[in-house]
Scaffold this active site. Structure first.
Site, short mmCIF file in Angstrom:
data_model
loop_
_atom_site.label_atom_id
_atom_site.label_comp_id
_atom_site.label_asym_id
_atom_site.label_seq_id
_atom_site.Cartn_x
_atom_site.Cartn_y
_atom_site.Cartn_z
N GLY A 247 -10.29 -27.74 -2.82
CA GLY A 247 -9.21 -29.03 -2.95
C GLY A 247 -8.53 -28.80 -3.97
O GLY A 247 -8.19 -28.22 -4.76
N SER A 248 -7.92 -30.18 -3.81
CA SER A 248 -7.14 -30.53 -5.15
C SER A 248 -8.27 -30.23 -6.38
O SER A 248 -9.33 -30.87 -6.56
CB SER A 248 -6.47 -32.39 -4.59
OG SER A 248 -7.69 -32.65 -4.65
N GLU A 269 -12.77 -23.88 -6.28
CA GLU A 269 -11.51 -23.80 -6.38
C GLU A 269 -10.59 -24.62 -5.82
O GLU A 269 -9.94 -25.39 -4.64
CB GLU A 269 -11.33 -22.76 -4.87
CG GLU A 269 -12.89 -21.19 -4.48
CD GLU A 269 -12.47 -20.44 -5.93
OE1 GLU A 269 -10.69 -20.55 -6.27
OE2 GLU A 269 -13.27 -19.82 -6.23
N CYS A 303 -3.28 -22.45 -1.97
CA CYS A 303 -3.04 -22.97 -3.14
C CYS A 303 -2.76 -21.47 -4.03
O CYS A 303 -2.48 -21.54 -5.09
CB CYS A 303 -4.55 -23.53 -3.34
SG CYS A 303 -5.98 -21.79 -3.03
#
Length: 496
Positions: A247-248, A269, A303
């Site tokens: 995620g962020s 990640e 991403c």
């Protein structure tokens, strides 16, 4: 079809069974409270997911702990291989149901489900089932003489324990498999939580495991929740040994801080702001096609996508014109239509974020070449090209997670490398040029975990994926992905 044209998102939509349940300790259960999952192509409610709270999270963790401590799952390699083989076959047998649900809930195009949204990730199951057949869980170090006695030493790899896995919405099948499958191959037990924007597809995976495999009760537990407390329990509970999150970067940092109190193993990640460097001897037509379609892949919600296009200053305007022309030919619309390349963003909130970044970029001096508009109904946003972007500006530094490409001019190879490395992220990148050796040499100077030279594709199950700097810690996929879920134990005996 131009990017200004759309196909009705209601045409050809499959009828889906969206009555999904949690998987806890081998049982499919629901909760009194539910939350809606929205079809991003229409803005309409697709279905409802059980809203797991603290009690359900604790029950799932307890089940995973019990299964790890009291069953043979962690030690029976052959049985784990059998179960992974079953899961692989079950995914193939239920492929079209998962395809329809992925299209409807994620907004992924039919075309994308033929690749990284669905069909390619199924290969992760096959890869780890086969890897487990050959991976050396024991390593002999041989004998050594210590103070007149011989000692035999060896190393054994064993399961790390109970895993909490939390995934993002953009590639829910890929992200779930990249965490679930190597953890199971390693002998771990797991609690997997789907993203609040895409809960149904992850719950469907839990139901598939419960109904079509011999994986014992408690080994896999699958939750959906819109309650932040559920995630907190998963990352702080004393019975959890490993936390993995996609995620962020801000959320990843908070998870790392929360897990640090009990020194859990954490791998993350996170975000990216990858640069694609175009050398002066590249074929600019190929550059335009590659750059335009890459940024529109999964509507820019990736991403590792190259969201900064670094171009020679002398060729800036020429390349911008070619990329803009190519963007006009990206088909945008109903994701169920096999001819459509780009679907909607995941939510109105995400579209607002993307549009806000674009508008602020223009206010800061960037040139809006094409795009920057909303398409209704649903959460569509036109492929967007920003030129003359300053490398230190917000649009060049912050992750957009939308179909927005920022073009930045550079003066020479050293300047291009400097700009590419001018980021808190370090996930991916690429170079396009006529000379592979020169391109590879540039790639070696870029501080990222993955890199593409002249369109080379590294994203396959056997290649480790992850980043430098604030793009994360650890690796998924490949042998490295298995080893994230293993502990190393050293043994020694006196030779008699």
């Amino acid at each position: 079809m131009s990017s200004q044209e759309t196909v009705s998102a209601n045409e050809g939509t499959a009828v889906l069974d969206v009555d999904r349940r949690l998987l806890i300790d081998g049982k499919l259960v629901t909760t009194e409270q539910t939350f809606a999952s929205i079809n991003p192509a229409t803005g309409e409610i697709l279905g409802y997911a059980p809203n797991a709270g603290v009690a359900e999270a604790e029950a799932a963790i307890a089940a995973a702990r019990k299964a790890f401590d009291t069953t043979s799952w962690a030690t029976d390699v052959e049985f784990r291989i059998k179960c992974l083989d079953q899961l692989h076959q079950a995914m193939l047998d239920n492929l079209e149901e998962f395809r329809a649900l992925t299209i409807a809930e994620v907004g992924a195009t039919y075309l994308n489900t033929q690749g990284n949204q669905l069909e390619a990730p199924i290969g992760i199951i096959r890869y780890y089932a086969d890897l487990l057949r050959t991976y050396p869980l024991t390593e002999q170090l041989g004998e050594v003489d210590i103070k007149g006695q011989k000692h035999n030493r060896w190393i054994e790899k064993e399961a790390a324990g109970v895993v909490s896995a939390i995934i993002a919405y953009n590639y829910p099948n890929q992200l779930a498999f990249a965490k679930l499958i190597p953890s199971l191959a390693a002998g771990c037990t797991i609690v997997l939580k789907g993203a609040p924007d895409t809960p149904l597809i992850t719950l469907a995976l839990g139901e598939l495991i419960a109904n079509h495999t011999d994986i014992p009760a408690g080994v896999v537990n699958v939750l959906s929740s819109s309650d932040v407390e559920t995630g907190k329990i998963m990352t702080t509970h004393p019975d959890v040994d490993v936390v993995t999150f996609t995620g962020s970067t801000p959320v990843g940092a908070s998870i790392m801080a929360a897990a640090s109190a009990s020194l859990k193993k954490v791998f993350l990640e996170l975000g990216g702001k990858s640069a694609l460097i175009v050398l002066e001897d590249a074929d600019f037509g190929t550059v335009a096609q590659f750059a335009a379609f890459s940024i529109c892949s999964n509507t820019g919600q990736g991403c590792a996508l190259t969201t900064r296009l670094l171009v020679p200053r002398a060729h800036h305007d020429e390349i911008v014109a070619k990329v803009a022309g190519m963007m006009a030919h990206v088909p945008v619309g109903d994701p169920t239509n096999p001819k459509i390349y780009m679907g909607p963003l995941i939510s109105e909130k995400q579209r607002d974020k993307v549009d806000g970044l674009v508008q602020r970029a223009v206010e800061a001096g960037a040139t809006l070449v094409t795009g920057g508009t909303r398409i209704d109904p649903g959460y569509f946003y036109t492929p967007t090209l920003l030129a003359n972007v300053h490398p230190d500006s917000e649009i060049a530094q912050e992750e957009v997670f939308g179909p927005v490409l920022a073009v930045i001019p550079f003066d020479d190879d050293d300047h291009a490398v400097e700009i590419a490395n001018n980021s808190k992220y370090g996930l991916s990148g690429g170079v396009l040029g006529a000379d592979d050796d020169r391109a590879i040499a540039i790639g070696r100077r870029i501080r990222t975990g993955t890199f593409s030279v002249n369109g080379g594709n590294y994203f396959t199950p056997d290649v480790p994926f992850g980043g430098y700097k604030q793009s994360g810690i650890g690796r998924e996929m490949g042998t490295a992905g298995l080893e994230e879920f293993l502990q190393t134990k050293a043994f020694a005996t006196v030779v008699k």
